[in-house]
Design an enzyme around this catalytic site. Structure first.
Site, mmCIF file in Angstrom:
data_model
loop_
_atom_site.group_PDB
_atom_site.id
_atom_site.type_symbol
_atom_site.label_atom_id
_atom_site.label_comp_id
_atom_site.label_asym_id
_atom_site.label_seq_id
_atom_site.Cartn_x
_atom_site.Cartn_y
_atom_site.Cartn_z
ATOM 1 N N THR A 165 0.825 -1.216 0.000
ATOM 2 C CA THR A 165 0.000 0.000 0.000
ATOM 3 C C THR A 165 0.858 1.264 0.000
ATOM 4 O OG1 THR A 165 -1.470 1.281 1.421
ATOM 5 C CG2 THR A 165 -0.099 -0.311 2.528
ATOM 6 N N ASP A 166 0.293 2.352 -0.509
ATOM 7 C CA ASP A 166 0.987 3.646 -0.450
ATOM 8 C C ASP A 166 1.058 4.183 0.981
ATOM 9 O OD1 ASP A 166 -1.703 4.324 -0.111
ATOM 10 O OD2 ASP A 166 -1.732 5.872 -1.671
ATOM 11 N N GLU A 167 0.269 3.578 1.898
ATOM 12 C CA GLU A 167 0.224 4.122 3.262
ATOM 13 C C GLU A 167 1.544 3.945 4.005
ATOM 14 O OE1 GLU A 167 -3.497 3.371 5.286
ATOM 15 O OE2 GLU A 167 -4.538 3.112 3.386
ATOM 16 N N LYS B 228 2.306 -3.273 7.271
ATOM 17 C CA LYS B 228 2.597 -3.452 5.841
ATOM 18 C C LYS B 228 4.042 -3.032 5.537
ATOM 19 C CE LYS B 228 0.190 -4.608 2.904
ATOM 20 N NZ LYS B 228 -0.186 -5.945 2.363
ATOM 21 N N TYR C 208 -1.818 -0.485 10.897
ATOM 22 C CA TYR C 208 -1.957 -1.146 9.583
ATOM 23 C C TYR C 208 -0.740 -0.829 8.713
ATOM 24 C CZ TYR C 208 -3.295 -1.611 4.665
ATOM 25 O OH TYR C 208 -3.297 -1.914 3.318
HETATM 26 P P1 NAD Z 1 -9.501 -7.375 2.125
HETATM 27 O O1 NAD Z 1 -9.495 -7.081 3.585
HETATM 28 O O2 NAD Z 1 -10.730 -7.117 1.321
HETATM 29 O O3 NAD Z 1 -9.147 -8.928 1.895
HETATM 30 C C1 NAD Z 1 -8.117 -9.561 2.606
HETATM 31 C C2 NAD Z 1 -8.230 -11.051 2.364
HETATM 32 O O4 NAD Z 1 -7.169 -11.692 3.091
HETATM 33 C C3 NAD Z 1 -9.548 -11.660 2.870
HETATM 34 O O5 NAD Z 1 -10.070 -12.547 1.905
HETATM 35 C C4 NAD Z 1 -9.144 -12.408 4.123
HETATM 36 O O6 NAD Z 1 -9.949 -13.542 4.392
HETATM 37 C C5 NAD Z 1 -7.701 -12.807 3.804
HETATM 38 N N1 NAD Z 1 -6.897 -13.024 5.004
HETATM 39 C C6 NAD Z 1 -6.809 -12.227 6.100
HETATM 40 N N2 NAD Z 1 -5.984 -12.799 7.018
HETATM 41 C C7 NAD Z 1 -5.531 -13.954 6.475
HETATM 42 C C8 NAD Z 1 -4.642 -14.978 6.911
HETATM 43 N N3 NAD Z 1 -4.068 -14.934 8.140
HETATM 44 N N4 NAD Z 1 -4.378 -16.015 6.088
HETATM 45 C C9 NAD Z 1 -4.970 -16.071 4.859
HETATM 46 N N5 NAD Z 1 -5.835 -15.169 4.400
HETATM 47 C C10 NAD Z 1 -6.107 -14.101 5.196
HETATM 48 O O7 NAD Z 1 -8.244 -6.610 1.537
HETATM 49 P P2 NAD Z 1 -8.050 -5.943 0.093
HETATM 50 O O8 NAD Z 1 -8.600 -4.579 0.131
HETATM 51 O O9 NAD Z 1 -8.491 -6.894 -0.937
HETATM 52 O O10 NAD Z 1 -6.462 -5.804 0.068
HETATM 53 C C11 NAD Z 1 -5.654 -6.846 -0.455
HETATM 54 C C12 NAD Z 1 -4.202 -6.440 -0.350
HETATM 55 O O11 NAD Z 1 -3.979 -5.242 -1.067
HETATM 56 C C13 NAD Z 1 -3.746 -6.178 1.090
HETATM 57 O O12 NAD Z 1 -2.444 -6.705 1.234
HETATM 58 C C14 NAD Z 1 -3.747 -4.665 1.204
HETATM 59 O O13 NAD Z 1 -2.778 -4.235 2.126
HETATM 60 C C15 NAD Z 1 -3.393 -4.276 -0.206
HETATM 61 N N6 NAD Z 1 -3.907 -2.955 -0.643
HETATM 62 C C16 NAD Z 1 -5.231 -2.662 -0.522
HETATM 63 C C17 NAD Z 1 -5.692 -1.426 -0.972
HETATM 64 C C18 NAD Z 1 -7.156 -1.061 -0.910
HETATM 65 O O14 NAD Z 1 -7.518 0.077 -1.214
HETATM 66 N N7 NAD Z 1 -8.047 -1.967 -0.561
HETATM 67 C C19 NAD Z 1 -4.796 -0.501 -1.505
HETATM 68 C C20 NAD Z 1 -3.446 -0.851 -1.611
HETATM 69 C C21 NAD Z 1 -3.005 -2.088 -1.179
HETATM 70 P P1 TYD Z 2 -10.761 4.006 4.157
HETATM 71 O O1 TYD Z 2 -11.708 3.570 3.087
HETATM 72 O O2 TYD Z 2 -10.848 3.362 5.503
HETATM 73 O O3 TYD Z 2 -9.298 3.848 3.549
HETATM 74 P P2 TYD Z 2 -7.845 4.348 4.133
HETATM 75 O O4 TYD Z 2 -8.024 4.832 5.513
HETATM 76 O O5 TYD Z 2 -7.038 3.108 4.079
HETATM 77 O O6 TYD Z 2 -7.406 5.412 3.196
HETATM 78 O O7 TYD Z 2 -10.919 5.561 4.381
HETATM 79 C C1 TYD Z 2 -10.741 6.468 3.312
HETATM 80 C C2 TYD Z 2 -10.856 7.863 3.863
HETATM 81 O O8 TYD Z 2 -12.190 8.078 4.309
HETATM 82 C C3 TYD Z 2 -9.968 8.108 5.067
HETATM 83 O O9 TYD Z 2 -9.469 9.451 5.004
HETATM 84 C C4 TYD Z 2 -10.915 7.971 6.256
HETATM 85 C C5 TYD Z 2 -12.235 8.430 5.690
HETATM 86 N N1 TYD Z 2 -13.445 7.785 6.246
HETATM 87 C C6 TYD Z 2 -14.507 8.566 6.694
HETATM 88 O O10 TYD Z 2 -14.464 9.811 6.661
HETATM 89 N N2 TYD Z 2 -15.624 7.943 7.190
HETATM 90 C C7 TYD Z 2 -15.732 6.578 7.267
HETATM 91 O O11 TYD Z 2 -16.756 6.063 7.770
HETATM 92 C C8 TYD Z 2 -14.622 5.785 6.769
HETATM 93 C C9 TYD Z 2 -14.683 4.281 6.813
HETATM 94 C C10 TYD Z 2 -13.513 6.426 6.266
#
Ligand code: NAD
Ligand code: TYD
Length: 359
Positions: A141-143, A170, A166
């Site tokens: 993630t970019d975070e 990561k 989080y």
């Molecule tokens: P998500 O929370 O929707 O899905 C995570 C998946 O991992 C789920 O299916 C869960 O069951 C599985 N999981 C959790 N713990 C586990 C374990 N111990 N063993 C096996 N499986 C396990 O997450 P996502 O949004 O699909 O993100 C996927 C990846 O991409 C993550 O690594 C996240 O850090 C990264 N990412 C997400 C975003 C975003 O905006 N969602 C952005 C950048 C990077």
């Molecule tokens: P989120 O979807 O949790 O992603 P991330 O924190 O990983 O960027 O949140 C996106 C943005 O929205 C973040 O600045 C927090 C804000 N947010 C709200 O204002 N209200 C909400 O209920 C949630 C879940 C997030």
């Protein structure tokens, strides 16, 4: 295992373990790879936490080159067993605890899955793989880069400065992955992506939470003053970026992935209000009247913005969908999949929601 076909596997070029494939991004990556590569066998290893849902893969679960294994990556012996059962040649590692708010409540779960789980996968890859054609792709993630002010972008050289449990977990996993490249020459690539959106996202994250609440005429909780900025990427564009990095990315390298679509949270929520009101035939301004500015998230990162020029120039990738179009498609999907949304938001979700949002 019903779908597993040994003849097919002998003919395949790669057997790819995709961890976290039942989650939001994972299901799109699996679908993308199954549709594009019929010579790969995809093994989805997922623990099925609250965020993992096999309903997300209903349309592809009977593919001959797809298998599901319930796998907790924190369990080293279980990881080894899957490796041996399928003779895993490659990994695309997405499994993680992924929600910042939950990491503030319970950091330990993030350290276990994101740090220990990644360490286990690395250890087994290093033990099992010889000098053949393998790849360990870590999705991050970019975070990890921290929080920006009003200007500037994260590049691949930006120093790590994670600020939530989080992002710290990561960042830790990214460092471990790089350490295995430098120390053991494990063939790794890493990508750091901005916020994804699209179908099948669990409604704890901003966009699906707002869509669900607008549909159900519930308050729309905007943290702080709503001026925090995120860069939004259509999830299928992330899947296509993962495809090019997996196949063409240089070993040991990191690629930033972003949508070049920065929006303040309040701007985004306003757009969602307008789109849902229009689609449901409600009067203009109806949903906006439910916006509530609530207590800010602890340590809330102000702005994330990605410089994606490396992947754009070197790997010829670019995002295809702009936010207005992507948000329309996302809202359409949630409106058309009310059963999916209703199933997801019953049970545990209700308890989660009440705990976090009833102040
Ligand atoms: P998500 O929370 O929707 O899905 C995570 C998946 O991992 C789920 O299916 C869960 O069951 C599985 N999981 C959790 N713990 C586990 C374990 N111990 N063993 C096996 N499986 C396990 O997450 P996502 O949004 O699909 O993100 C996927 C990846 O991409 C993550 O690594 C996240 O850090 C990264 N990412 C997400 C975003 C975003 O905006 N969602 C952005 C950048 C990077
Ligand atoms: P989120 O979807 O949790 O992603 P991330 O924190 O990983 O960027 O949140 C996106 C943005 O929205 C973040 O600045 C927090 C804000 N947010 C709200 O204002 N209200 C909400 O209920 C949630 C879940 C997030």
């Amino acid at each position: 295992m019903e779908n597993f076909d040994y003849n097919y596997m002998e003919a395949s070029k790669k057997t790819i373990l995709i961890t976290g494939g039942a989650g939001f991004i994972g299901n799109h990556v699996i679908r993308f790879f199954l549709q594009k590569y019929d010579t790969y066998h995809i093994v989805n290893g997922d623990k099925l936490t609250y965020a993992g849902n096999l309903e997300n893969l209903k349309d592809v679960e009977s593919s001959p080159n797809y298998s599901f294994e319930k796998l907790d990556i924190v369990d080293l012996e279980a990881v080894k067993a899957i490796w041996e059962k399928y003779n895993i040649t490659d990994v695309i590692h997405l499994a993680a605890e992924s929600h910042v708010d939950r990491s503030i409540e319970n950091p330990a779960a993030f350290i276990e899955t994101n740090v220990i789980g990644t360490a286990n996968l690395l250890a087994v890859a290093n033990e099992k793989w010889g000098s053949g054609d393998h790849r360990f792709y870590h999705v991050s993630t970019d975070e990890v880069y921290g929080s920006l002010g009003e200007t500037g972008f994260f590049t691949e050289e930006t120093p790590y400065d994670p600020r939530s449990p989080y992002s710290a977990s990561k960042a830790s996993s990214d460092h471990l992955v790089r350490a295995y490249f430098h120390t053991f020459e494990l063939p790794i690539v890493i990508s750091n992506c901005s916020n994804n959106y699209g179908p099948y996202q669990f409604p704890e994250k901003l966009i699906p939470l707002m869509i669900n609440n607008i549909i159900n005429r519930k308050p729309l909780p905007v943290y702080g003053d709503g001026t925090n900025v995120r860069d939004w990427l259509w999830v299928e564009d992330h899947a296509s970026a993962i495809d090019v990095i997996f196949h063409k990315g240089k070993l040991g390298e990191t690629y930033n992935i972003g949508g070049e679509n920065e929006l303040q949270n309040i701007e985004l929520v306003h757009m969602l209000c307008d789109i849902v009101d229009e689609k449901l035939g409600r009067p203009s301004g109806d949903a906006k009247s439910s916006i509530k500015f609530v207590t800010d998230r602890k340590g809330h990162d102000h702005r994330y913005a990605i410089d994606a020029s490396k992947i754009i120039k070197q790997l010829n990738w670019k995002p295809t969908i702009q936010p207005r179009e992507g948000l329309e498609k996302t809202v359409d999907w949630y409106l058309e999949h009310s059963d999916w949304l209703n199933n997801i938001t019953s049970g545990d979700y209700k308890q989660y929601y009440e705990k976090f949002y009833t102040h």
